[in-house]
Design an enzyme around this catalytic site. Structure first.
Site, PDB file in Angstrom:
ATOM      1  N   TRP A  89       5.904  -4.985   8.104  1.00 55.83           N
ATOM      2  CA  TRP A  89       4.863  -5.974   8.320  1.00 55.83           C
ATOM      3  C   TRP A  89       5.054  -7.104   7.339  1.00 55.83           C
ATOM      4  O   TRP A  89       5.688  -6.952   6.297  1.00 55.83           O
ATOM      5  CB  TRP A  89       3.483  -5.358   8.322  1.00 55.83           C
TER       6      TRP A  89
ATOM      7  N   ASP B 191       0.850  -1.185   0.000  1.00 59.75           N
ATOM      8  CA  ASP B 191       0.000   0.000   0.000  1.00 59.75           C
ATOM      9  C   ASP B 191       0.887   1.237   0.000  1.00 59.75           C
ATOM     10  O   ASP B 191       1.366   1.660   1.045  1.00 59.75           O
ATOM     11  CB  ASP B 191      -0.919   0.002   1.230  1.00 59.75           C
TER      12      ASP B 191
ATOM     13  N   ASN C  89      -1.467  -2.752   6.437  1.00 59.90           N
ATOM     14  CA  ASN C  89      -0.678  -1.862   5.561  1.00 59.90           C
ATOM     15  C   ASN C  89      -1.116  -0.403   5.696  1.00 59.90           C
ATOM     16  O   ASN C  89      -0.686   0.439   4.913  1.00 59.90           O
ATOM     17  CB  ASN C  89      -0.736  -2.335   4.099  1.00 59.90           C
ATOM     18  N   ASP C  90      -1.962  -0.106   6.687  1.00 60.94           N
ATOM     19  CA  ASP C  90      -2.375   1.286   6.901  1.00 60.94           C
ATOM     20  C   ASP C  90      -1.458   2.036   7.853  1.00 60.94           C
ATOM     21  O   ASP C  90      -1.649   3.227   8.086  1.00 60.94           O
ATOM     22  CB  ASP C  90      -3.814   1.339   7.429  1.00 60.94           C
TER      23      ASP C  90
ATOM     24  N   ASP D 138       9.032   0.157   4.453  1.00 62.63           N
ATOM     25  CA  ASP D 138       8.883   1.479   3.872  1.00 62.63           C
ATOM     26  C   ASP D 138      10.255   2.124   3.802  1.00 62.63           C
ATOM     27  O   ASP D 138      11.137   1.819   4.602  1.00 62.63           O
ATOM     28  CB  ASP D 138       7.935   2.337   4.723  1.00 62.63           C
TER      29      ASP D 138
END
Lengths: 391, 173, 391, 173
Positions: D100, D75, D147-148, D119
């Protein structure tokens, strides 16, 4: 053959089919060694940039706290990396030795409020990470970008930054000591155009130039105001001049070419000549855009973005680039663009590229600068790209 | 334009003196003399009648539209779309203390008005109704006729720019 | 008639014609008094917001240093103003007395680098200007927004903010003293759902709830971990619960409704019921979006954004809103939307509006919440609007 | 999925222990046990063959495309479009120290791989190749399957998020 492609043969497309199949996969034997585990790594750039790389500056007009510069490979059509450069960003400044990237930046302690801090951030050109920060007075001109808002002296020793508070001045930074040196007042005159290792000029509101020479400490040695070199009321020259050797080439709103030739004695205007013939003027052809001039120095060529429109369209983009021979003062080529362009840049190597971009689009176009042939588009190089710089 | 310039010059000088007294910053007077020598320009885009204004009015047009007559040289987001109006700033912003001066033709009464373009400052870009018209816009080295400056410079809020207004400050007789 | 319209009659369109005419205007007599000079003024808002106003929060995913909240008038379809709210913004929190707007914000001294500062900014709801700033630990969870990342206790006394560093905790701010009170550790549990003047719960990864009660100083009086209330592995409930009285209503990925009913004794799960019939499930109907639930409390109605798609489309927007009666547990209405919606909000007045927005579009849509009739679209209320809040 | 879960459970637990040793932050171990109980999910979007890959390869597909198999629950902006690659960060950014974990099916060899979504941190949003796929994505209260979150939290660079990578950290046997 792989069970993946088998899966596709057996179940073309359908989510549920693929799902039903996938749930069985763990139970199936698989040939070949598995893919190796991977560490998270970090890219760095080669020590020498390609001549076909270009920096695209972005003021992010809809989100001005998030200015940036994006480095693009014109041959591959890929993005190599970016810099985050703060509020109301203008652009990067690249020294000839390419050992640093100088970036005049402004920040507020609370994004759009609080305490303002202006700095020149020095970035490592291979790692694209900050190396050092030089504090400067919070006076940097907040303007829609132009490449003449900041520049290095010809020997890369002093960085010059135009200020507007609205009092006009130029901030001087010593790139050797990496310290703020001082300010030079330029009342009534704007921007910085280097003319040597210790000199530059600013353009004054009445059409004169302010010629400034520096001493070896970066302070003003002499400041001289020239005669009026053009009519800033009736036919002003646009800010976006391009330099070829000892001449800064400007063009006026009405398409007159002004060569500002400089020597140690000062700046004089060489022979003026029109970009447009009488018939072309009658057809409404005129220059327009932001960085609408580019020079290819090896051949003494001037690239100009043109469009047809009335007076007051001097900021409108064009879909043609006309190429002029600076010696013969004749147009030698017309390039039809795929997309509207407000800014152009020509690389200086033997097989030059023509880059074009436009505030109203996030995309960069790449053309063969000699043939004008369209090569490729690089999408999303910024929100409102302003002007380009060669790394 | 030569004839026109001379026609305008007298009133322009008067305007300049009036403005220089009004200006909050010492060194503005001189620059504004130059700034106010504005030749009267056509306002072709501004003169286009807006759908919603069938009857000719004293101040015709829609202030949320880029073709509104007094936006003849505006460059930015229209405050009329951002919680303000053509002459007022949205809540929580600050009108810039310095401005640039232009002349726009009002098709409603046939007069040419001196307008002051103020920016509203202290928040990020409004992002609505972006409008760029450049009648009589000059390069950056003529600051007080250039719409490429962020006129929030010099305001208490500093340079953060939210939107732009265009207010009437006189008639160009 | 005005000479302007005369001009248009004489010279329809043509720039040059208009120009020639305009140059003559100064010499022509003009009837009527000139327009009066205008001062630059500043707008303020009425002391009481309209029930049809709405705040739209924007994380500005492409330019995250420039988060914002925009206030929209749903009746007029106009923007009333905005707040600039810093990096990775989640959203505003509005107390019942509407005497302040609380905004948890994060800033870096250099935009995207340097020193991080987290604050709760208090804004004046009439002037939309900062009144005060409360410093909090730089731990605010950086997440794609949800309305449960921050909330006020029922009596508006304490502001609760979810932290993730990745250690999980809740920051407590006293709105009376306007000071940071302290942190409550919530290991394995996330977000904040108020259940009274001195209590809230967080949802834990295993499907239990962490029930926290506060003392009058804002410190934890008791912390109790409930039994497992749902299966967080097989059919998790989405974060976006909506509260009606003493019940928090959640729905699971597979469309099961979970009423979390709370008393001073704690939280229990009431009767569960499915949003979708077996045939509807077979047709792939499911919930999707970000703020995809809304409640209309007067009539006990639950508004749900639905679409047809496979598993793992739980974040996809929908073009239908299905309305359920929470008492009868039956669907009472289907609303067909003009545009895809990921987030919805229903106003709580007697003639409620349904607002819809979507991360992938900058526009807000307005519908009549009772009839489902499309009323209007408000363009450019943000770059990537996340969720909405009633002022 | 019941059968599958039990099939995976053993290797998942082994993975959990391995990861918890690798984890740089004390309190991650426990959460990762939960995080690693990932049922094997279909990768319908990921399984779609990319135009440019006619021959089946061991790692098929185009890492600059959202349908690349190992992006099955990514995401954000693909680092492969931002000066990085599917497993390397662009110049001047920092790979997040916490991540994650997901499982994606590789149609090239038919295996399911445990991937770590890192990230890349310390610059503003890359803004290119936005990709959101949610196979096995969980709500925010199951952080290490969600993924938020901005996974730059906990990195030296802090939360500023530039782009996302997906690197192979094991095979889900």
């Amino acid at each position: 053959m792989s069970s993946g492609s088998l899966a596709r043969r057996l179940f073309p497309g359908g989510h549920l089919a693929a799902f039903a199949f996938a749930t069985l996969l763990p139970c199936m034997a698989v040939a070949g060694p598995p893919l190796a585990n991977e560490a998270a790594t970090l890219q760095t750039l080669p020590s020498q940039p390609s001549p076909h790389w270009v920096w695209v500056n972005d003021i992010a007009f809809f989100n001005m706290p998030d200015g940036r510069a994006t480095l693009v490979d014109g041959d591959k059509g890929t993005v190599l990396g970016m810099l985050s450069t703060g509020y109301g960003y203008v652009g990067v400044v690249i020294p000839k030795d390419r050992q640093a990237i100088y970036s005049p930046e402004s920040y507020y302690s609370r994004g759009t409020r609080g305490v303002r801090a202006d700095v020149v951030t020095l970035y490592d050109p291979r790692r694209l990470s900050p190396m050092q920060e030089v504090a400067i007075p919070p006076k940097r001109a907040a303007i829609l970008s132009t490449s003449s808002a900041a520049a290095l002296t010809d020997d890369d020793r002093f960085l010059l930054i135009y200020n507007f508070t609205p009092a006009q001045s130029v901030t001087v930074v010593d790139t050797r000591s990496r310290k703020f040196v001082g300010e030079i007042n330029t009342p009534g005159c704007a921007l910085v155009y280097p003319t040597g290792p210790r000199s530059f000029f600013s353009i004054c509101g009445d059409g004169a130039l302010l010629e400034v020479s520096l001493d070896d400490t970066g302070h003003a040695a002499s400041i001289r105001r020239s005669a009026k070199l053009f009519d800033s009321q009736k036919d002003p020259v646009a800010e976006g001049g391009v330099r070829v050797g000892n001449t800064w080439w400007f063009t006026s709103f009405n398409g007159m070419v002004y060569p500002f030739e400089f020597t140690s004695q000062g700046v004089t205007v060489g022979q003026r000549w029109p970009l447009f013939s009488a018939p072309e003027q009658a057809q409404g052809w005129r220059t327009g855009g932001l960085q609408y001039l580019a020079a290819y120095r090896r051949s003494g060529l001037l690239y100009v973005v043109v469009h047809q429109g009335p007076l007051a369209t001097h900021k409108d983009p064009g879909k043609q680039v006309w190429v002029y021979d600076l010696k013969s003062q004749r147009r030698v080529q017309r390039i039809a663009l795929r997309h509207e362009a407000g800014s152009i840049l020509v690389t200086q190597d033997a097989s030059p590229l023509l880059f074009t971009c436009f505030l109203g689009s996030g995309a960069l176009q790449v053309y063969d600068a000699r043939t004008g042939r369209y090569l490729r588009t690089v999408e999303s190089v910024g929100q409102t790209p302003t002007f380009m710089v060669s790394p | 334009m030569k004839l026109l310039d001379s026609l305008c010059e007298r009133s322009a000088r008067q305007l300049a003196r009036r403005l220089s007294r009004r200006s909050v910053l010492g060194n503005l007077g001189a620059m504004l003399v130059g700034a106010s020598l504005v030749p009267l320009l056509p306002v072709a885009r501004g003169a286009q009648p807006h759908r919603s204004s069938a009857e000719p009015k004293a101040d015709p047009g829609d202030p949320t539209q880029c073709d509104y007559w007094r936006y003849c040289a505006i460059d930015g987001f229209l405050c009329s779309c951002c919680g303000g109006s053509q002459h007022s700033c949205p809540p929580g912003t600050e009108p810039s203390r310095i401005t640039w001066i232009g002349t726009c033709h009002n098709p409603g009464d046939g007069r040419d008005y001196i307008v002051s373009y103020n920016d509203c400052c202290g928040k990020s870009s409004c992002g609505r109704c972006l409008c760029n018209r450049n009648e009589n816009d000059s390069p950056l080295y003529v600051p007080f006729r250039s719409n490429d400056y962020d006129w929030c410079a010099g305001s208490q809020s500093g340079i953060p720019y939210n939107c732009s207004i265009s207010r009437i400050i006189g008639v160009a007789k």
